[in-house]
Every structure is written in structure tokens, then in C-alpha cells.
Write a protein that holds these residues in place. Structure first.
Motif, PDB file in Angstrom:
ATOM      1  N   ALA A  24       0.801  -1.316  -0.119  1.00  0.00           N
ATOM      2  CA  ALA A  24       0.127   0.214  -0.253  1.00  0.00           C
ATOM      3  C   ALA A  24       0.769   1.190   0.088  1.00  0.00           C
ATOM      4  O   ALA A  24       0.630   2.152  -0.620  1.00  0.00           O
ATOM      5  CB  ALA A  24      -1.034  -0.009   1.331  1.00  0.00           C
ATOM      6  N   THR A  25       1.911   1.214   0.786  1.00  0.00           N
ATOM      7  CA  THR A  25       2.731   2.637   0.713  1.00  0.00           C
ATOM      8  C   THR A  25       3.487   2.652  -0.524  1.00  0.00           C
ATOM      9  O   THR A  25       3.614   3.816  -0.910  1.00  0.00           O
ATOM     10  CB  THR A  25       3.690   2.272   2.067  1.00  0.00           C
ATOM     11  OG1 THR A  25       3.142   2.131   3.259  1.00  0.00           O
ATOM     12  CG2 THR A  25       4.770   3.734   2.057  1.00  0.00           C
ATOM     13  N   LEU A  26       4.045   1.595  -1.043  1.00  0.00           N
ATOM     14  CA  LEU A  26       4.676   1.848  -2.541  1.00  0.00           C
ATOM     15  C   LEU A  26       3.709   2.425  -3.673  1.00  0.00           C
ATOM     16  O   LEU A  26       4.136   3.049  -4.311  1.00  0.00           O
ATOM     17  CB  LEU A  26       5.168   0.348  -2.792  1.00  0.00           C
ATOM     18  CG  LEU A  26       5.864   0.574  -4.174  1.00  0.00           C
ATOM     19  CD1 LEU A  26       6.878   1.238  -4.232  1.00  0.00           C
ATOM     20  CD2 LEU A  26       6.018  -1.087  -4.645  1.00  0.00           C
ATOM     21  N   LEU A  27       2.409   1.886  -3.312  1.00  0.00           N
ATOM     22  CA  LEU A  27       1.600   2.010  -4.482  1.00  0.00           C
ATOM     23  C   LEU A  27       0.893   3.418  -4.363  1.00  0.00           C
ATOM     24  O   LEU A  27       0.013   3.895  -5.223  1.00  0.00           O
ATOM     25  CB  LEU A  27       0.326   0.918  -4.675  1.00  0.00           C
ATOM     26  CG  LEU A  27       0.966  -0.604  -5.115  1.00  0.00           C
ATOM     27  CD1 LEU A  27      -0.115  -1.454  -4.808  1.00  0.00           C
ATOM     28  CD2 LEU A  27       1.676  -0.448  -6.260  1.00  0.00           C
ATOM     29  N   LYS A  28       1.042   4.062  -3.408  1.00  0.00           N
ATOM     30  CA  LYS A  28       0.614   5.527  -3.142  1.00  0.00           C
ATOM     31  C   LYS A  28       1.536   6.354  -4.100  1.00  0.00           C
ATOM     32  O   LYS A  28       1.078   7.418  -4.425  1.00  0.00           O
ATOM     33  CB  LYS A  28       0.812   5.992  -1.944  1.00  0.00           C
ATOM     34  CG  LYS A  28       0.013   5.357  -0.782  1.00  0.00           C
ATOM     35  CD  LYS A  28      -0.061   5.957   0.521  1.00  0.00           C
ATOM     36  CE  LYS A  28      -0.696   5.195   1.517  1.00  0.00           C
ATOM     37  NZ  LYS A  28      -0.604   5.721   3.051  1.00  0.00           N
ATOM     38  N   ARG A 147      -0.271  -7.291   6.027  1.00  0.00           N
ATOM     39  CA  ARG A 147       0.150  -6.030   6.676  1.00  0.00           C
ATOM     40  C   ARG A 147       0.930  -5.244   5.498  1.00  0.00           C
ATOM     41  O   ARG A 147       1.688  -5.737   4.996  1.00  0.00           O
ATOM     42  CB  ARG A 147       0.776  -6.188   7.820  1.00  0.00           C
ATOM     43  CG  ARG A 147       1.917  -6.803   7.908  1.00  0.00           C
ATOM     44  CD  ARG A 147       2.408  -6.910   9.417  1.00  0.00           C
ATOM     45  NE  ARG A 147       3.699  -7.896   9.664  1.00  0.00           N
ATOM     46  CZ  ARG A 147       3.926  -9.175   9.508  1.00  0.00           C
ATOM     47  NH1 ARG A 147       2.557  -9.830   9.606  1.00  0.00           N
ATOM     48  NH2 ARG A 147       5.017  -9.833   9.638  1.00  0.00           N
ATOM     49  N   ASP A 148       0.911  -4.104   5.745  1.00  0.00           N
ATOM     50  CA  ASP A 148       1.812  -3.264   4.699  1.00  0.00           C
ATOM     51  C   ASP A 148       3.224  -3.208   5.285  1.00  0.00           C
ATOM     52  O   ASP A 148       4.156  -3.477   4.509  1.00  0.00           O
ATOM     53  CB  ASP A 148       1.336  -1.810   4.796  1.00  0.00           C
ATOM     54  CG  ASP A 148       2.181  -0.811   4.028  1.00  0.00           C
ATOM     55  OD1 ASP A 148       2.255  -1.149   2.588  1.00  0.00           O
ATOM     56  OD2 ASP A 148       2.447   0.176   4.500  1.00  0.00           O
ATOM     57  N   SER A 149       3.342  -2.921   6.512  1.00  0.00           N
ATOM     58  CA  SER A 149       4.622  -3.032   7.031  1.00  0.00           C
ATOM     59  C   SER A 149       5.272  -4.295   7.325  1.00  0.00           C
ATOM     60  O   SER A 149       4.733  -5.131   8.148  1.00  0.00           O
ATOM     61  CB  SER A 149       4.744  -2.006   8.323  1.00  0.00           C
ATOM     62  OG  SER A 149       4.323  -0.713   8.144  1.00  0.00           O
ATOM     63  N   LEU A 150       6.533  -4.571   6.732  1.00  0.00           N
ATOM     64  CA  LEU A 150       6.975  -5.892   6.803  1.00  0.00           C
ATOM     65  C   LEU A 150       7.968  -5.886   7.931  1.00  0.00           C
ATOM     66  O   LEU A 150       8.911  -5.196   8.160  1.00  0.00           O
ATOM     67  CB  LEU A 150       7.483  -6.252   5.569  1.00  0.00           C
ATOM     68  CG  LEU A 150       6.906  -6.250   4.258  1.00  0.00           C
ATOM     69  CD1 LEU A 150       7.448  -6.599   2.990  1.00  0.00           C
ATOM     70  CD2 LEU A 150       5.660  -6.912   4.347  1.00  0.00           C
ATOM     71  N   LYS A 151       8.291  -7.180   8.207  1.00  0.00           N
ATOM     72  CA  LYS A 151       9.242  -7.773   8.883  1.00  0.00           C
ATOM     73  C   LYS A 151      10.498  -8.168   7.874  1.00  0.00           C
ATOM     74  O   LYS A 151      10.274  -9.176   7.386  1.00  0.00           O
ATOM     75  CB  LYS A 151       9.157  -8.819  10.047  1.00  0.00           C
ATOM     76  CG  LYS A 151       7.815  -8.347  11.063  1.00  0.00           C
ATOM     77  CD  LYS A 151       7.863  -9.716  12.036  1.00  0.00           C
ATOM     78  CE  LYS A 151       9.300  -9.870  12.877  1.00  0.00           C
ATOM     79  NZ  LYS A 151       8.912 -10.889  13.913  1.00  0.00           N
TER      80      LYS A 151
END
Length: 301
Positions: A24-28, A147-151
Motif C-alpha cells: 500500500a505505501t509503495l502504491l501511493k 500487513r503493509d509494514s514488513l518484518k
């Protein structure tokens, strides 16, 4: 960011598409994704009997099975997705495409079986790895994170190859989410004792006092971690450090990836040479054979 994705109609390619669609963050930001599918040519005898138009319709229909739903999913997620197919072979045509593409990242699915021969050798992923000089992300059977934020784990070995990985993560932070959890992983030998190979492998003392060995190991960790920490800090990424002592590096890194439930493990590569048996390097090969975590391979030019 430009992403190139070789796809077919398999569940593994669908998983790769789902991963990109989950960013999601990338695709913004403007994100260009090109899907490429390879259709094998029919024999000249069949082509003559069926006619050019029928053969073309057949290839279009088969390619659509892989491309249509994938492109739709990526467009729904906000990517600028395009799709095309080529008639040819993976080794020649797909290899040529990935070698000459201006992509920032290649993303693809793999069967995810442990063992290098099942993972890469003789597979489409192997062809892509040998042909391209771009960072390559292989989704290997682990569940796709929702989730958007990865480990994210970054395996370091003190070489420019490991630092290239940190540089890629810092330069493409949005790929890993708004608030990625990043850990740096490094393995050093136990300097108080060493393994001596032979008919029966055994450990012998080095003569160093425990406090001397500990001080040397601490210095080794700090020398490896500091340049990567500095790179990541400039991108606003705070990374934890995982210090592993006295283990086989590939085994230790794979075990840590599983134990920590990493979404993605990033490693440097020595380069993809002519030998397909050394396309990833010995440590990455050992890691790939022992865990199913998504693997990001980054080459230092």
C-alpha cells in the motif's frame, strides 16, 4: 518504481502478484508494473495445419489465463499495470527481456520447495537469476503478509555485497511499508575455539581468553553493522542487530529467519556467473535450501 514480473497461471505467480498488490505505501507513489508471460511455440507442422490466425488465438487465450486477472488485481491496488506475452522460450526470450529491462526490481513466484535444485536450478527463476543484474525478489511458499509494514532481515557478511542490500532497502523504503521492522543479521565464528575438519570434525581451543574472544567478536559485529546502520538511518530506518556466534552462517541465518517469522530476507549476491550452481553464492544457497522465507537477492555491480 518499475517492477517486472514474469508470470504464468500457477499459484506461485498469483502469490507474487498478491505480494505486490499488498504494498500500500509503495502504491501511493507512481508504480509501474509490467507483467510478462512466455508462450512456447507450437511445432511447424501444427502451425501449418491450424493456420497462423488459430495459433495466434491459442497463444492469446493461454496468455490471458496468466495475465488478465493479475493485471486487474494490480490495477485495483493502484499500480500502473501493463501486460504482454511473447512466443518463445524462457531461456532465450525471457532471459533477454530481463537482461535488457530498465526495472528497479524483478518479482516472481517459485515453487518454494526446499533444496536448491527444486528452488532454482532448471527453473524459470534460475534463468531470470542468471540473466539479470537487477535485484530479484522470489516468493517461495511462505504465506503472503497481509500487513503493509514488513518484518525484514538483512544478512550481512562485511562485504560490499551485504552493504548493497542495505543501500537498496534504504533507497526503496516504501517497498517494505510505512513502518518496516528491520533487523541486521551477522554471524561470526567462536574465536575461543575453531572447528578442525577431518575424518571426525572436532573443536580445538584457540588459546584466546574468553574476554579476548568476546572483545574481538564485539569489534567484528560493530565493524559490519555500523556502515549498514548509517545507510538505513539516513533513510529514517532504525534497525535492530542480531549477533550470532559460532554457527554455520547459512544455517544460522535460515534459522533466524524462521524463528523471527520474517516476511522477507534480503541478501547480497556474489554475482550470477556462468555456472548455475553458483548463481546465489554458498551462504544464500544454504539459506534457500533451509527456509521458505521470501528471498531478495541484490547484486553489487
Amino acid at each position: 518504481m518499475r517492477i517486472l514480473m514474469p508470470v504464468d497461471a500457477s499459484e506461485f505467480s498469483k502469490a507474487a502478484v498478491s505480494f505486490v498488490a499488498s504494498r500500500a505505501t509503495l502504491l501511493k507513489n507512481p508504480t509501474e508494473v509490467e507483467l510478462i508471460n512466455v508462450q512456447y511455440p507450437v511445432s511447424p507442422r501444427v502451425s501449418r495445419a491450424a493456420g497462423k490466425e488459430i495459433v495466434q488465438c491459442y497463444h492469446e487465450a493461454e496468455a490471458a489465463k496468466a495475465l488478465k486477472s493479475a493485471a486487474a488485481a494490480l490495477k485495483r491496488a493502484g499500480a500502473n499495470a501493463t501486460a504482454r506475452y511473447v512466443v518463445g522460450t524462457v531461456a532465450h526470450d525471457l532471459g533477454s527481456i530481463v537482461a535488457n529491462d530498465r526495472a528497479d526490481l524483478i518479482v516472481m513466484g517459485s515453487h518454494g520447495d526446499t533444496g536448491l535444485k527444486k528452488l532454482l536450478l532448471g527453473s524459470v527463476a534460475s534463468t531470470v537469476a542468471v540473466a539479470c543484474t537487477k535485484p530479484l525478489l522470489i516468493l517461495r511458499g511462505a504465506p503472503i503478509p497481509r500487513r503493509d509494514s514488513l518484518k525484514v532481515g538483512i544478512a550481512l557478511d562485511g562485504s560490499p555485497y551485504g552493504l548493497a542490500v542495505a543501500r537498496f532497502v534504504a533507497g526503496h523504503r516504501d517497498l517494505f511499508g510505512a513502518s518496516p521492522s528491520v533487523s541486521l543479521i551477522h554471524v561470526v565464528p567462536d574465536l575461543a575455539k575453531i572447528s578442525v575438519p577431518g575424518w571426525i570434525e572436532r573443536e580445538v581451543q584457540t588459546g584466546l581468553k574468553p574476554e579476548q574472544a568476546e572483545a574481538m567478536q564485539k569489534a567484528a559485529f560493530e565493524n559490519v553493522f555500523k556502515p549498514a546502520q548509517d545507510l538505513l538511518a539516513r533513510a529514517g530506518i532504525a534497525a535492530t542487530e542480531v549477533r550470532l556466534v559460532g554457527q554455520v552462517p547459512g544455517d544460522a541465518i535460515a534459522s533466524q529467519a524462521t524463528k523471527s517469522r520474517l516476511d522477507l530476507l534480503a541478501m547480497g549476491s556474489l554475482g550470477f556467473g556462468a555456472s548455475r550452481h553458483s548463481i546465489m553464492g554458498s551462504v544464500a544457497t544454504r539459506v534457500a535450501s533451509r527456509c521458505r522465507t521470501a528471498l531478495l537477492l541484490v547484486r553489487e555491480k
